[in-house]
Design a protein around this motif. Sequence first.
Motif, mmCIF file in Angstrom:
data_model
loop_
_atom_site.group_PDB
_atom_site.id
_atom_site.type_symbol
_atom_site.label_atom_id
_atom_site.label_comp_id
_atom_site.label_asym_id
_atom_site.label_seq_id
_atom_site.Cartn_x
_atom_site.Cartn_y
_atom_site.Cartn_z
ATOM 1 N N THR A 164 -12.894 -8.443 15.872
ATOM 2 C CA THR A 164 -12.584 -9.756 15.317
ATOM 3 C C THR A 164 -12.968 -9.827 13.847
ATOM 4 O O THR A 164 -12.198 -10.317 13.010
ATOM 5 C CB THR A 164 -13.291 -10.871 16.119
ATOM 6 N N LEU A 165 -14.140 -9.319 13.517
ATOM 7 C CA LEU A 165 -14.584 -9.307 12.129
ATOM 8 C C LEU A 165 -13.613 -8.504 11.266
ATOM 9 O O LEU A 165 -13.209 -8.941 10.184
ATOM 10 C CB LEU A 165 -15.990 -8.727 12.037
ATOM 11 N N TYR A 166 -13.205 -7.358 11.741
ATOM 12 C CA TYR A 166 -12.266 -6.495 11.003
ATOM 13 C C TYR A 166 -10.929 -7.218 10.802
ATOM 14 O O TYR A 166 -10.361 -7.206 9.703
ATOM 15 C CB TYR A 166 -12.062 -5.188 11.766
ATOM 16 N N GLU A 167 -10.438 -7.856 11.858
ATOM 17 C CA GLU A 167 -9.164 -8.562 11.767
ATOM 18 C C GLU A 167 -9.248 -9.750 10.803
ATOM 19 O O GLU A 167 -8.316 -9.993 10.028
ATOM 20 C CB GLU A 167 -8.714 -9.023 13.151
ATOM 21 N N LEU A 168 -10.340 -10.496 10.847
ATOM 22 C CA LEU A 168 -10.515 -11.609 9.912
ATOM 23 C C LEU A 168 -10.568 -11.114 8.478
ATOM 24 O O LEU A 168 -9.946 -11.698 7.585
ATOM 25 C CB LEU A 168 -11.804 -12.380 10.228
ATOM 26 N N LEU A 169 -11.309 -10.065 8.258
ATOM 27 C CA LEU A 169 -11.409 -9.507 6.913
ATOM 28 C C LEU A 169 -10.041 -9.034 6.423
ATOM 29 O O LEU A 169 -9.682 -9.243 5.258
ATOM 30 C CB LEU A 169 -12.415 -8.361 6.886
ATOM 31 N N ILE A 194 -8.485 -10.079 2.771
ATOM 32 C CA ILE A 194 -8.345 -9.183 1.624
ATOM 33 C C ILE A 194 -7.275 -8.113 1.811
ATOM 34 O O ILE A 194 -7.073 -7.294 0.929
ATOM 35 C CB ILE A 194 -9.694 -8.520 1.256
ATOM 36 N N GLY A 195 -6.610 -8.111 2.952
ATOM 37 C CA GLY A 195 -5.540 -7.156 3.198
ATOM 38 C C GLY A 195 -6.015 -5.906 3.918
ATOM 39 O O GLY A 195 -7.187 -5.541 3.831
ATOM 40 N N PRO A 196 -5.094 -5.256 4.617
ATOM 41 C CA PRO A 196 -5.469 -4.084 5.414
ATOM 42 C C PRO A 196 -5.902 -2.874 4.588
ATOM 43 O O PRO A 196 -6.817 -2.157 4.981
ATOM 44 C CB PRO A 196 -4.208 -3.774 6.225
ATOM 45 N N SER A 197 -5.274 -2.654 3.457
ATOM 46 C CA SER A 197 -5.607 -1.481 2.649
ATOM 47 C C SER A 197 -7.027 -1.558 2.098
ATOM 48 O O SER A 197 -7.800 -0.606 2.215
ATOM 49 C CB SER A 197 -4.599 -1.331 1.509
ATOM 50 N N THR A 246 -9.456 -3.523 3.163
ATOM 51 C CA THR A 246 -10.389 -3.537 4.294
ATOM 52 C C THR A 246 -10.667 -2.113 4.757
ATOM 53 O O THR A 246 -11.830 -1.732 4.951
ATOM 54 C CB THR A 246 -9.822 -4.369 5.461
ATOM 55 N N ALA A 247 -9.625 -1.329 4.921
ATOM 56 C CA ALA A 247 -9.803 0.061 5.374
ATOM 57 C C ALA A 247 -10.628 0.858 4.373
ATOM 58 O O ALA A 247 -11.507 1.630 4.770
ATOM 59 C CB ALA A 247 -8.438 0.713 5.593
ATOM 60 N N ARG A 248 -10.364 0.672 3.084
ATOM 61 C CA ARG A 248 -11.126 1.405 2.064
ATOM 62 C C ARG A 248 -12.587 1.001 2.062
ATOM 63 O O ARG A 248 -13.479 1.839 1.965
ATOM 64 C CB ARG A 248 -10.517 1.170 0.674
ATOM 65 N N LEU A 249 -12.847 -0.311 2.138
ATOM 66 C CA LEU A 249 -14.230 -0.792 2.093
ATOM 67 C C LEU A 249 -15.040 -0.346 3.301
ATOM 68 O O LEU A 249 -16.224 -0.051 3.187
ATOM 69 C CB LEU A 249 -14.262 -2.320 2.017
ATOM 70 N N LEU A 250 -14.408 -0.325 4.448
ATOM 71 C CA LEU A 250 -15.142 -0.043 5.684
ATOM 72 C C LEU A 250 -14.942 1.384 6.185
ATOM 73 O O LEU A 250 -15.335 1.705 7.299
ATOM 74 C CB LEU A 250 -14.740 -1.054 6.763
ATOM 75 N N ARG A 251 -14.373 2.219 5.365
ATOM 76 C CA ARG A 251 -14.106 3.614 5.757
ATOM 77 C C ARG A 251 -15.351 4.299 6.301
ATOM 78 O O ARG A 251 -15.306 5.008 7.285
ATOM 79 C CB ARG A 251 -13.571 4.398 4.560
ATOM 80 N N GLY A 252 -16.491 4.103 5.679
ATOM 81 C CA GLY A 252 -17.716 4.774 6.098
ATOM 82 C C GLY A 252 -18.384 4.172 7.316
ATOM 83 O O GLY A 252 -19.222 4.810 7.942
#
Length: 106
Positions: free
Chosen positions: A70-75, A79-82, A84-90
């Motif tokens: 849910t947190l990932y989907e809200l984020l 800010i957009g999927p790209s 979000t994926a970059r920020l949370l990659r690690g």
Amino acid sequence: MRAALTPIIGQQGVIALYRRSLHLCASTHPRLACTYDNLQTPMDLIELKTVLVEQDESDAQFFGEMLLTTLYELLTTLIGPSLTARLLRGVWQPSLSETPSQENSP
């Protein structure tokens, strides 16, 4: 996640995102409502861990997965999927059942 997101949305933004995720999990899945009700402080991860430890293993795992998803989907909506994926990659590992994008050829 907090360290990755704070520079982008600020500490209050991270807390708001966390609280909104908790609220949505509880309202979408009624069995999680008691877990949500037991969390009193804005973003106390030790308190969250304490509440999860009190649940049986399957409920704790379900709640944790739902909260993170849910947190990932809200984020992503903010800010957009790209980004979000970059920020949370690690910190965010995709499901093992998901196929990496480079393997999605016809």
